[in-house]
Design an enzyme around this catalytic site. Structure first.
Site, PDB file in Angstrom:
ATOM      1  N   TYR A 183       0.275  -0.874   0.232  1.00 22.30           N
ATOM      2  CA  TYR A 183       0.610  -0.287  -0.361  1.00 22.30           C
ATOM      3  C   TYR A 183       0.886   1.466   0.382  1.00 22.30           C
ATOM      4  O   TYR A 183       2.207   0.881   0.436  1.00 22.30           O
ATOM      5  CB  TYR A 183      -0.744   0.213   1.286  1.00 22.30           C
ATOM      6  CG  TYR A 183      -1.695   0.708   1.328  1.00 22.30           C
ATOM      7  CD1 TYR A 183      -2.746   1.364   0.293  1.00 22.30           C
ATOM      8  CD2 TYR A 183      -1.621   2.055   2.661  1.00 22.30           C
ATOM      9  CE1 TYR A 183      -3.569   2.564   0.816  1.00 22.30           C
ATOM     10  CE2 TYR A 183      -2.523   2.844   2.183  1.00 22.30           C
ATOM     11  CZ  TYR A 183      -3.419   3.427   1.725  1.00 22.30           C
ATOM     12  OH  TYR A 183      -4.614   4.907   1.454  1.00 22.30           O
ATOM     13  N   THR A 185       1.379   4.411   1.846  1.00 24.94           N
ATOM     14  CA  THR A 185       2.402   3.871   3.295  1.00 24.94           C
ATOM     15  C   THR A 185       3.089   3.621   3.472  1.00 24.94           C
ATOM     16  O   THR A 185       4.089   3.745   4.502  1.00 24.94           O
ATOM     17  CB  THR A 185       1.386   4.915   3.895  1.00 24.94           C
ATOM     18  OG1 THR A 185       0.762   3.528   4.438  1.00 24.94           O
ATOM     19  CG2 THR A 185       0.504   5.408   3.286  1.00 24.94           C
ATOM     20  N   LYS A 186       2.982   1.946   2.715  1.00 22.13           N
ATOM     21  CA  LYS A 186       4.013   1.562   3.537  1.00 22.13           C
ATOM     22  C   LYS A 186       5.371   0.997   3.408  1.00 22.13           C
ATOM     23  O   LYS A 186       6.135   1.757   2.706  1.00 22.13           O
ATOM     24  CB  LYS A 186       3.375  -1.103   3.258  1.00 22.13           C
ATOM     25  CG  LYS A 186       1.842  -0.505   3.664  1.00 22.13           C
ATOM     26  CD  LYS A 186       1.820  -1.182   5.345  1.00 22.13           C
ATOM     27  CE  LYS A 186       0.673  -0.634   5.492  1.00 22.13           C
ATOM     28  NZ  LYS A 186      -0.322  -1.219   5.407  1.00 22.13           N
ATOM     29  N   ASN A 187       6.117   0.344   3.801  1.00 23.26           N
ATOM     30  CA  ASN A 187       7.731   1.182   3.491  1.00 23.26           C
ATOM     31  C   ASN A 187       8.589   0.745   2.199  1.00 23.26           C
ATOM     32  O   ASN A 187       9.022   1.030   2.069  1.00 23.26           O
ATOM     33  CB  ASN A 187       8.726  -0.257   4.379  1.00 23.26           C
ATOM     34  CG  ASN A 187       8.319   0.189   5.658  1.00 23.26           C
ATOM     35  OD1 ASN A 187       7.811   0.892   6.633  1.00 23.26           O
ATOM     36  ND2 ASN A 187       9.648  -0.335   6.389  1.00 23.26           N
ATOM     37  N   ILE A 188       7.213  -0.576   1.224  1.00 22.60           N
ATOM     38  CA  ILE A 188       7.673  -0.610   0.027  1.00 22.60           C
ATOM     39  C   ILE A 188       6.681  -0.388  -0.182  1.00 22.60           C
ATOM     40  O   ILE A 188       5.345  -1.106  -0.051  1.00 22.60           O
ATOM     41  CB  ILE A 188       8.738  -1.493  -0.694  1.00 22.60           C
ATOM     42  CG1 ILE A 188       8.329  -2.645  -0.721  1.00 22.60           C
ATOM     43  CG2 ILE A 188      10.148  -1.215   0.112  1.00 22.60           C
ATOM     44  CD1 ILE A 188       9.296  -3.792  -0.901  1.00 22.60           C
TER      45      ILE A 188
END
Ligand SMILES: *Cc1c(COP(=O)(O)O)cnc(C)c1O
Length: 387
Positions: A183, A185-188
């Protein structure tokens, strides 16, 4: 001094490489759905975490849903998970008609407490679902042992957990069905997307269910020499990840170390600034674990402040600092509170943490100087509203 520009809570960190990779898929113009880019994304992800098998999906939620279907969780069954998570972890349990059973969290990590899980095991428990909250792996040694002795599979919600490690094993490297999120906003990120890893026969079941339940995917049917023939033993879902998204996710994965280094520079600046600060605490990283540091959760010392968490967030906003709250415990959301009759304090550790928590901005796009602005704003608010 107030920042002149608003600092976004967690924007994606994209480079020209991601843009070129997506444009390349569009330029070849032949195949836009799940094809060679998705295959490459699955393979490189598998290699990166040492997974037995992998399947790219259009969300982590889809992967959690498939994991419960693969383990044949049905109406009347129970799944034990944590209230300190995004609602998707619990919603998939409702999607298959089963009941959510929450186990409270540990106060210094906000990870699901294995002792609380054990107390909630019943004959109806069909899956244990820990969440690697904020990127810190849950206590998998104890949770796996609990699953083994009860004969129950473990499904890991690893939405936050890349790159996370227990000892020298990456999260995603075990046989458990383990689900990651890409998603925005996630780290990748792949815009929207997810990856499920785990035991190869389970991943093959998930692969079929992710594409209508058909025995052959479209790429195999439509490529040169492919046969149009297929069967459908069981109606499935439409959960595949298209090549445009995979092209984006693949470059992000290839940049993972660089992105993590930049994230860690911000985390280290926060740790250094707040390590002896009596006004707030941050989550502990236990020895032997690597956290992906997906979130930087500050727990406010409300007893020393004249304002509550909500006003603290307003004050940060006025100083041009974006924030989040991760999470409103799921048992407090009206659907769950109504269905199960839960009160906020039924899970007291999660509830107490919720009242104090603010997620400070954290992304691989932030600079150490941005982190300095956040630190200054937090200190200013703490000094202004000290009791
Ligand atoms: C983001 C998230 C999900 C859902 O991920 P999607 O890819 O948006 O479906 C599930 N669990 C947790 C803990 C999350 O943070």
């Amino acid at each position: 001094m107030k920042r002149s520009e608003f600092l976004s809570f967690s924007p994606p960190a994209l480079s020209d490489r991601e843009i070129e990779a997506v444009v390349e898929v569009l330029k070849q113009g032949e195949w836009l759905s799940s094809g060679p880019k998705t295959k490459a994304f699955e393979t490189e992800f598998l290699q990166r975490v040492g997974a037995p098998a992998s399947l790219a999906l259009n969300s982590c939620t889809a992967g959690l849903h498939l994991a419960l279907l693969v383990h044949k969780v049905k109406a009347g069954d129970e799944v034990i998970t944590t209230p300190m998570t995004f609602c998707a972890s619990a919603n998939v349990v409702e999607h298959v008609g089963a009941n959510v059973v929450f186990a409270d969290v540990e106060p210094d990590t906000l990870l699901i407490d294995p002792a609380q899980m054990e107390r909630r095991l019943t004959k109806r428990t069909k899956v244990l679902m820990p969440v690697h909250y904020a990127g810190h792996p849950a206590d998998m040694e104890r949770i796996n042992a609990m699953g083994r002795s009860a004969g129950i599979p473990v499904v890991e919600d690893a939405a936050h957990a890349i790159p996370s490690k227990i000892g020298d094993q990456w999260v995603g490297g075990s046989e458990n069905l383990t689900v990651f999120s890409f998603y925005a906003t996630k780290n990748i990120t792949s815009g929207e997307g997810g990856m499920i890893t785990g035991r190869p026969d389970w991943i093959e079941d998930a692969r079929r269910l992710a594409l209508h339940g058909m025995t052959k995917n479209a790429w195999d049917r439509f490529k040169k020499g492919g046969s149009w023939k297929y069967d459908m033993p069981e109606p499935g879902f439409k959960y595949n990840l298209p090549d445009m998204s995979s092209a984006l996710g693949l470059v992000q994965l290839q940049r993972l170390d660089e992105l993590y280094d930049r994230r860690m520079a911000v985390v280290n600046a926060y740790h250094e600034a707040f390590k002896d600060d009596p006004m707030l605490k941050f989550l502990k990283v236990k020895a032997g674990y690597q956290s992906s540091h997906h979130l930087f959760v500050a727990l406010l010392n409300l007893e020393a402040l004249t304002i509550g968490r909500d006003q603290f967030i307003v004050e940060l906003g006025e100083r041009n600092i974006g924030t989040g709250v991760h999470y409103m415990p799921v048992h407090m959301l009206s659907y769950y509170a109504n269905k199960y009759g839960w009160k906020p304090k039924d899970f007291p550790v999660a509830f107490d943490a919720f009242e104090r928590m603010v997620s400070l901005p954290l992304s691989s796009r932030m600079s150490v100087s941005d982190a300095g602005d956040v630190i200054e704003a937090v200190r200013d608010i703490c000094a202004t509203f000290k009791r």
